[in-house]
Design a protein around this motif. Structure first.
Motif, PDB file in Angstrom:
ATOM      1  N   GLY A 161      -2.826   7.444  -1.925  1.00 18.74           N
ATOM      2  CA  GLY A 161      -1.607   6.943  -1.288  1.00 18.74           C
ATOM      3  C   GLY A 161      -1.625   5.440  -1.114  1.00 18.74           C
ATOM      4  O   GLY A 161      -2.442   4.739  -1.697  1.00 18.74           O
TER       5      GLY A 161
ATOM      6  N   THR B   1      -3.327  -3.623  -2.170  1.00 19.07           N
ATOM      7  CA  THR B   1      -4.667  -4.048  -1.746  1.00 19.07           C
ATOM      8  C   THR B   1      -5.533  -4.608  -2.867  1.00 19.07           C
ATOM      9  O   THR B   1      -6.302  -5.554  -2.613  1.00 19.07           O
ATOM     10  N   PRO B   2      -5.510  -4.072  -4.086  1.00 17.88           N
ATOM     11  CA  PRO B   2      -6.443  -4.589  -5.096  1.00 17.88           C
ATOM     12  C   PRO B   2      -6.374  -6.104  -5.265  1.00 17.88           C
ATOM     13  O   PRO B   2      -7.407  -6.788  -5.224  1.00 17.88           O
TER      14      PRO B   2
ATOM     15  N   GLY C 276       6.044  -6.257  -7.222  1.00 19.39           N
ATOM     16  CA  GLY C 276       6.298  -4.808  -7.256  1.00 19.39           C
ATOM     17  C   GLY C 276       5.047  -4.046  -7.653  1.00 19.39           C
ATOM     18  O   GLY C 276       4.110  -4.595  -8.235  1.00 19.39           O
TER      19      GLY C 276
ATOM     20  N   PHE D 277      -0.771   0.042   3.941  1.00 25.57           N
ATOM     21  CA  PHE D 277      -0.028   0.198   5.200  1.00 25.57           C
ATOM     22  C   PHE D 277      -0.960   0.500   6.370  1.00 25.57           C
ATOM     23  O   PHE D 277      -0.630   0.220   7.510  1.00 25.57           O
TER      24      PHE D 277
ATOM     25  N   THR E  78       0.323   2.675  -7.673  1.00 25.33           N
ATOM     26  CA  THR E  78       0.723   1.733  -8.718  1.00 25.33           C
ATOM     27  C   THR E  78       0.492   2.373 -10.088  1.00 25.33           C
ATOM     28  O   THR E  78       1.334   2.261 -10.987  1.00 25.33           O
TER      29      THR E  78
END
Ligand code: TPP
Ligand code: MG
Length: 561
Positions: free
Chosen positions: A473, A393-394, A418, A477, A445
């Motif tokens: 988390g 997301t970032p 990744g 998703f 991450t």
């Protein structure tokens, strides 16, 4: 038409469109769909077919045809040892730069390694001797239009690779073609139309080489949008200059280097995700530079068959996941042609309206949400800063929410996207960057690369501030299909993956200054202190998913009729 027959016919049609005038075939049964399609093409005067019993002779015949004509020549075999007999000619084609196309038919995956007759390991058979090789998926019923694009794009790519159109280095290409029964047609061949149609006027699916200079068109200039994905910085900057010279709007990913463009719009992914607005502002042409990797609306635009898609990548890379490019090149087109007056201004005006709505939403939330954090970090950095963005997301929040700035150096590992190694990447980049460095990455991450926080004995750690939106988390998703209500039972366990750790304590244990910030003001202060430092912001997966939906709704509202 059964799938194998359609496959053979589309492949041969696209080979002819791409300039193939001679093809060589050695007989067999797995290759029947191609053999019959080649015979049909010969009957219609579309190519010359040469049939040889011995695959080794067939391959060298193709080599000679290709060498003397300069055109790519396919040689088609059945499965098993037949494919091995092409090897010597492939080696010669590699060493002498001849556009030989090895088309080896194969058993479908379920028959490989089972003791099935006439089956060997054909994938990668010619090793590094080929410029490119693909194990082509098995033709299936029910996905006609998508397979047609895939196969036509595949053949075009094979021909362009073999002729060195992007790389300047011609040579052999291997397509391994898995085929499932039935292999013979159920009916007489008819026209390839409907889902099986190629481009209009008999054109190849994709043309390669230096792009044609834009030419004046009677109905005015094509409305061109420049989409810049992850790209080598020089290519992204050159795309920005071209767009500015031509007055084209730019949708640029943060790590593209093209945020310097005057035409770089804020929230391009939000604009493209607004269907009503896009219907009115659909570009005639999209110039894609680098590899767009971040947003579904951009992917959907690039898959639109009504839009002319041209790609420019660093040679010899291929970047057309939508199988829709009409032109591929390793260089940008020259500046030229008429300007589509008002076109860029329309995009900028829409982006301005969306930006106002985005800011109202972000500023209307109490505290520091992940979305606000992404926008504010970009806005707060001193000019000349390095910013490393983690996957998930970032990087997407920065892409859709931040105001583009041309005075930052932004990096992201978008090559394979990744969530691994991001701290180490940031530390490495910060060590050689002349100026302050920052990184923005999710909590998973961060945890994935904790040892990246450790330096060697006596080594200086860089001026790097790592900002972590900690939603406990993998929050992305929650914004995608796994987050839908019907998957709620297993969401937390297998997608959300909470860890429950205190990241400040974790960072402190590894010797970094670390703190939690909860307000925009505290964030600004923390960012001004310098590194090495870890700044944690507690965020919430559900709230982020709701914000993403609210952003789409607000965009549709302000761009709506
Ligand atoms: C090495 C690697 N493993 C798994 C993935 C799949 N993946 C993509 S996003 C993601 C979750 C990342 O979580 P976080 O860093 O906390 O960011 P958030 O989604 O919460 O924004 C995972 C596991 C990946 N991209 N790379
Ligand atoms: Mg997270």
């Amino acid at each position: 038409m059964n799938p194998s027959t359609a496959f053979g016919r589309v492949l041969v049609d696209e080979l002819v469109r791409g300039g193939v005038s001679d093809a060589v075939l050695a007989p067999g049964s797995r290759s029947a769909p191609l053999a019959l399609a080649l015979a049909d093409a010969e009957r219609h005067g579309r190519l010359r077919l040469h049939v040889r019993i011995d695959e080794r002779a067939a391959a060298f015949l193709a080599l000679g045809l290709a060498k003397a004509s300069g055109r790519p020549v396919p040689v088609v075999t059945t499965s098993g040892t037949a494919a091995a007999h092409l090897h010597a000619a492939v080696l010669e084609a590699d060493a002498s730069g001849v556009p030989l196309l090895a088309l080896t038919c194969d058993r479908p995956p379920e028959l490989r390694g089972t003791g099935a007759n006439q089956t060997i390991e054909q994938v990668g058979l010619y090793g590094r001797a080929v410029r490119w090789g693909a194990d082509v998926g098995v033709p299936e019923n029910g996905r006609e239009a998508a397979q047609n694009r895939y196969w036509r794009s595949l053949v075009a790519r094979a021909l362009l690779t073999a002729t060195g159109a992007l790389s300047g280095a011609p040579g052999p290409v291997h397509l391994n073609l898995a085929l499932r029964d039935p292999l013979l047609p159920d009916e007489e061949p008819g026209e390839l139309d409907g889902p099986w149609a190629g481009r209009s006027d008999g054109r190849p699916w994709t043309v390669g080489g230096p792009p044609p200079s834009p030419r004046p068109e009677s109905h005015g200039a094509p409305r061109t949008l420049v989409v810049v994905g992850d790209a080598p910085p020089a290519l992204g900057r050159a795309a920005a200059s071209l767009a500015d010279a031509c007055h084209w709007p730019v949708v640029a990913e943060p790590s593209s280097g093209a945020w310097i463009s005057d035409g770089a719009v804020r929230g391009g992914a939000l604009l493209l995700g607004a269907p009503g607005w896009l219907d009115a502002q659909r570009p005639d042409r999209v110039l894609v530079v680098g590899r767009p990797t971040l947003s579904r609306p951009v992917s959907a635009l690039l898959a639109d068959l009504d839009v002319r898609v041209e790609t420019v990548t660093a040679s010899p890379r291929w970047a057309d996941a939508a199988h829709n490019a009409e032109h591929v090149s390793a260089v940008l087109p020259a500046v030229g042609g008429p300007l589509a007056e008002g076109w860029r201004a329309a995009w900028q005006a829409a982006a301005g309206r969306v930006g106002t709505a985005v800011d109202a939403l972000l500023d209307g939330q109490s505290g520091l949400t992940a979305g606000r954090l992404a926008r504010d970090v970009v806005a707060a950095l001193p000019p000349g800063s390095l910013l490393v963005l983690g996957s998930s997301t970032p990087v997407r929040d920065v892409d859709r929410l931040a105001v583009p700035r041309g005075d930052l150096r932004i990096m992201a590992n978008r090559g394979v996207a990744g969530i691994d190694g991001t701290i180490s990447t940031a530390v490495g980049a910060a060590l050689v960057h002349d100026g302050p460095a920052f990184a923005l990455m999710g909590d998973l991450t961060f945890l994935h690369d904790l040892t990246g926080l450790l330096g060697g004995d006596g080594e200086r750690m860089p001026d790097l501030t790592v900002v972590v939106p900690d939603n406990d988390g993998g929050g992305i998703f929650a914004q995608l299909e796994p987050g839908e209500e019907r998957h709620a039972r297993d969401y937390r366990r297998v997608f959300g993956t909470p860890h429950g750790r205190d990241l400040v304590a974790v960072a402190a244990a590894l010797g970094w200054a670390a703190e939690v910030v909860t307000s925009p003001g505290e964030l600004r202060t923390a960012l001004s202190l310098g590194g090495p430092r870890v700044v944690v912001v507690r965020t919430d997966q559900r709230a982020e998913a709701e914000l993403a939906a609210a952003l789409r709704a607000a965009t549709a509202r302000v761009l709506g009729p």
